[in-house]
Design a protein around this motif. Sequence first.
Motif, PDB file in Angstrom:
ATOM      1  N   ASP A   1      33.883  31.136  39.723  1.00 57.28           N
ATOM      2  CA  ASP A   1      33.631  32.448  40.312  1.00 57.28           C
ATOM      3  C   ASP A   1      34.386  33.509  39.540  1.00 57.28           C
ATOM      4  O   ASP A   1      35.477  33.260  39.009  1.00 57.28           O
TER       5      ASP A   1
ATOM      6  N   ALA B   1      37.579  28.581  36.928  1.00 61.38           N
ATOM      7  CA  ALA B   1      36.621  27.485  37.041  1.00 61.38           C
ATOM      8  C   ALA B   1      37.373  26.170  37.182  1.00 61.38           C
ATOM      9  O   ALA B   1      38.535  26.059  36.789  1.00 61.38           O
TER      10      ALA B   1
ATOM     11  N   THR C   1      33.021  24.178  39.617  1.00 63.94           N
ATOM     12  CA  THR C   1      33.006  25.405  40.412  1.00 63.94           C
ATOM     13  C   THR C   1      33.384  26.547  39.476  1.00 63.94           C
ATOM     14  O   THR C   1      34.089  26.343  38.488  1.00 63.94           O
TER      15      THR C   1
ATOM     16  N   TRP D   1      29.624  27.635  43.942  1.00 62.14           N
ATOM     17  CA  TRP D   1      30.116  28.990  43.720  1.00 62.14           C
ATOM     18  C   TRP D   1      29.966  29.794  45.011  1.00 62.14           C
ATOM     19  O   TRP D   1      29.292  29.369  45.948  1.00 62.14           O
TER      20      TRP D   1
ATOM     21  N   GLN E   1      26.536  34.857  39.879  1.00 60.59           N
ATOM     22  CA  GLN E   1      26.733  34.015  38.695  1.00 60.59           C
ATOM     23  C   GLN E   1      26.168  34.632  37.416  1.00 60.59           C
ATOM     24  O   GLN E   1      26.122  33.975  36.381  1.00 60.59           O
TER      25      GLN E   1
ATOM     26  N   ALA F   1      31.177  33.620  35.209  1.00 55.58           N
ATOM     27  CA  ALA F   1      31.549  32.401  35.923  1.00 55.58           C
ATOM     28  C   ALA F   1      30.925  31.150  35.304  1.00 55.58           C
ATOM     29  O   ALA F   1      31.623  30.159  35.053  1.00 55.58           O
TER      30      ALA F   1
END
Length: 342
Positions: free
Chosen positions: A143, A165, A141, A81, A85, A52
């Motif tokens: 994930d 992302a 962002t 998130w 990570q 991520a």
Amino acid sequence: MKLAVPLSVRSVVSWLPKGRQSTVEALRTGRVEEETAAELDYRELPVAAISAPEMAVLAAQQAVTEAGVPAEAVGLLLHAWIHHQGHDLWSPAHYIANEIGASRAAPVGVQQVCNGGVAAVELAVARLAADPSVGTAVVTTADRFVEPGFDRWRSDYGIAYGDGATALTLAPAETGPGVLELHAVTTSAAPALERMHRGDDPFSPAARWHSPAVDMRRTKKAYLRDNGLAAFVEAGREKVRTVVETCLRDAGLAPDDPRLRVVMLPRLGRKVLEQAYVPPLVELTTARVELPGRSTGHLGAGDAIASLADLARTDLLAPGEYALVLNAGAGFTWGCLLVRRP
């Protein structure tokens, strides 16, 4: 939050991996049931081969380049998130800032679950207003929902999860025109609903103590057993009304203003959207309701910024027209952004 003057979204990026898992494939391999697939109504989900934070770096680099802003001029970087990570007790925000060369930026992690992207934008707006020396803020962002810790099709009800992302750059309007103008951002919470993601589970000493994979179905079953679905759906509808009405009021825009063209919904399953989001919106405004997540699934903290990228890169808005971007996250918190195409 009422903005004294609109802020410039200098750039906005949605970075999705090339890998895909189609619903047809998921049905064929038994990863999702036919009834669930019909209720979700996703065509496919993006599947990443990198972490991520690495995706966030790629999105941020593209956003900074498109904004024409030197990375050293970024004064604030916020990263949101919802899932792992890649490292424990580690700051992905600092990694992203370092990788893109934002050496002056204050990196901040935002853990507000699926509403994290909107929360990060709201924090950036407040910081830009309070401290002009920030100059440019970057919001990212990212994930990645992979096994064994997460089953993208079965870890939750009413949602399937896609990898990806997002990134945007935000700056005062006097720094120059952007791809969008941000006119208002609003959040409203219902903390009494936090048990939806806690259920009856006792507090644990480590992640995934109660099950080998994230299992939101278990906790939601416990909540719904005691409280029922109707109360949750009605709470959602009430909060959608609240954030939409507040956002429009803060921007001085009437719900029936013909310049309000589009409402972008979160990237949740179709059944959830039609139960909790569409009914209040049809009552509130004549703007067209868009369901943008059919080929992305739910992007964790990134739904709202991904929808901003759609608005910036397509013809959904003509110059001078407005859009509302709705979002929600566990806790629960609902968010809404009002933007205009310059």
